[in-house]
Design a protein around this motif. Sequence first.
Motif, short mmCIF file in Angstrom:
data_model
loop_
_atom_site.label_atom_id
_atom_site.label_comp_id
_atom_site.label_asym_id
_atom_site.label_seq_id
_atom_site.Cartn_x
_atom_site.Cartn_y
_atom_site.Cartn_z
N ASP A 1 -5.04 28.95 -47.09
CA ASP A 1 -4.60 29.90 -48.11
C ASP A 1 -5.80 30.21 -48.99
O ASP A 1 -6.23 29.38 -49.79
CB ASP A 1 -3.46 29.30 -48.92
N LEU A 2 -6.36 31.40 -48.83
CA LEU A 2 -7.56 31.78 -49.57
C LEU A 2 -7.34 31.78 -51.07
O LEU A 2 -8.28 31.58 -51.84
CB LEU A 2 -8.03 33.16 -49.09
N SER A 3 -6.09 31.93 -51.52
CA SER A 3 -5.82 31.93 -52.96
C SER A 3 -6.14 30.57 -53.59
O SER A 3 -6.34 30.48 -54.80
CB SER A 3 -4.38 32.33 -53.25
N GLN A 4 -6.20 29.52 -52.76
CA GLN A 4 -6.54 28.19 -53.28
C GLN A 4 -8.00 28.12 -53.72
O GLN A 4 -8.39 27.21 -54.45
CB GLN A 4 -6.26 27.12 -52.22
N LEU A 5 -8.82 29.07 -53.28
CA LEU A 5 -10.24 29.09 -53.65
C LEU A 5 -10.51 29.92 -54.91
O LEU A 5 -11.62 29.89 -55.43
CB LEU A 5 -11.09 29.64 -52.51
N VAL A 6 -9.51 30.65 -55.37
CA VAL A 6 -9.71 31.50 -56.56
C VAL A 6 -10.02 30.60 -57.75
O VAL A 6 -9.25 29.70 -58.09
CB VAL A 6 -8.45 32.35 -56.86
N LYS B 1 -3.60 32.51 -44.25
CA LYS B 1 -2.35 33.03 -44.81
C LYS B 1 -2.50 34.50 -45.18
O LYS B 1 -3.47 34.89 -45.82
CB LYS B 1 -1.96 32.19 -46.03
N GLY B 2 -1.52 35.28 -44.77
CA GLY B 2 -1.57 36.72 -45.00
C GLY B 2 -1.02 37.18 -46.33
O GLY B 2 -1.46 38.17 -46.88
N CYS B 3 -0.04 36.45 -46.87
CA CYS B 3 0.57 36.86 -48.14
C CYS B 3 0.22 35.85 -49.22
O CYS B 3 0.20 34.65 -48.97
CB CYS B 3 2.09 36.92 -47.99
N ASP C 1 0.46 35.17 -53.74
CA ASP C 1 0.92 35.61 -55.05
C ASP C 1 -0.22 36.20 -55.87
O ASP C 1 0.00 36.92 -56.83
CB ASP C 1 1.53 34.43 -55.83
N GLN C 2 -1.44 35.87 -55.49
CA GLN C 2 -2.61 36.35 -56.21
C GLN C 2 -3.28 37.47 -55.43
O GLN C 2 -3.23 37.51 -54.20
CB GLN C 2 -3.62 35.21 -56.40
N SER C 3 -3.92 38.35 -56.15
CA SER C 3 -4.67 39.42 -55.52
C SER C 3 -6.01 38.85 -55.07
O SER C 3 -6.76 38.29 -55.88
CB SER C 3 -4.87 40.56 -56.53
N ILE C 4 -6.31 39.00 -53.80
CA ILE C 4 -7.56 38.52 -53.24
C ILE C 4 -8.38 39.74 -52.83
O ILE C 4 -7.90 40.59 -52.08
CB ILE C 4 -7.32 37.63 -51.99
N PRO C 5 -9.64 39.83 -53.29
CA PRO C 5 -10.47 40.96 -52.87
C PRO C 5 -10.65 40.97 -51.34
O PRO C 5 -10.86 39.91 -50.74
CB PRO C 5 -11.81 40.72 -53.57
N GLU C 6 -10.59 42.13 -50.74
CA GLU C 6 -10.73 42.25 -49.29
C GLU C 6 -12.03 41.63 -48.80
O GLU C 6 -12.08 41.04 -47.72
CB GLU C 6 -10.65 43.73 -48.84
N ASN C 7 -13.08 41.77 -49.58
CA ASN C 7 -14.38 41.25 -49.17
C ASN C 7 -14.34 39.74 -48.96
O ASN C 7 -15.09 39.20 -48.13
CB ASN C 7 -15.45 41.61 -50.21
N MET D 1 -14.98 35.35 -55.97
CA MET D 1 -14.54 34.96 -54.64
C MET D 1 -15.73 34.84 -53.68
O MET D 1 -15.74 33.98 -52.80
CB MET D 1 -13.50 35.93 -54.09
N HIS D 2 -16.73 35.67 -53.87
CA HIS D 2 -17.95 35.55 -53.06
C HIS D 2 -18.55 34.16 -53.26
O HIS D 2 -18.85 33.46 -52.28
CB HIS D 2 -18.96 36.62 -53.45
N GLN D 3 -18.71 33.76 -54.50
CA GLN D 3 -19.27 32.44 -54.78
C GLN D 3 -18.39 31.33 -54.23
O GLN D 3 -18.88 30.35 -53.68
CB GLN D 3 -19.47 32.25 -56.29
N ALA D 4 -17.08 31.48 -54.36
CA ALA D 4 -16.15 30.44 -53.90
C ALA D 4 -16.23 30.27 -52.39
O ALA D 4 -16.29 29.14 -51.89
CB ALA D 4 -14.72 30.78 -54.33
#
Length: 168
Positions: free
Chosen positions: A19-24, A128-130, A132-138, A108-111
């Motif tokens: 889940d990429l949101s965990q890196l925010v 994970k595709g969905c 709760d947080q907005s993740i930049p496409e990059n 997010m780049h740094q993360a």
Amino acid sequence: MSDLEIKNKIAESGLVNLDLSQLVPKGKRVGIDLKDFLFQELILKEKEFREKIAAINTDEYNDCYVYIFNSADAIVPLWAYFLITAKLTETAKKIVFGNREDLEVLLMHQAVQTYDFTDLMGKRVLVKGCSDQSIPENAYIELVEQLKPLVKSLMFGEACSNVPIFKN
């Protein structure tokens, strides 16, 4: 009783969910509009500008992620950004020029660049595709760059419905 055993095939598949949101990065985001430091929100008068910068309460920016922008239709010299950054650099976590979205892309780049993905070596990974947080496409693009040489396979979406990206 029945001898039927319910098996969770997804759990047994060895699929690792990411889940990429965990890196925010966690923390408050604060924007500073340079127009508030300009005379009549149009002209930078150096003496007044320096006085307003000196009057900033840096405690308000303690451990914050700060983005500096200029919403006025005014030309601001580059040294003005130097002054405000120098004032906040001791207390803010990160300072960038741009809007909130620019800040999020950089964070997010740094993360993604600094995260240790080695525990995913040779694994089947589902991003994970969905969220709760907005993740930049990059961030997703950079994630694929990081994972391609490491993982056995990469998929995107949810365990019940995913899109295969690649297999090594």
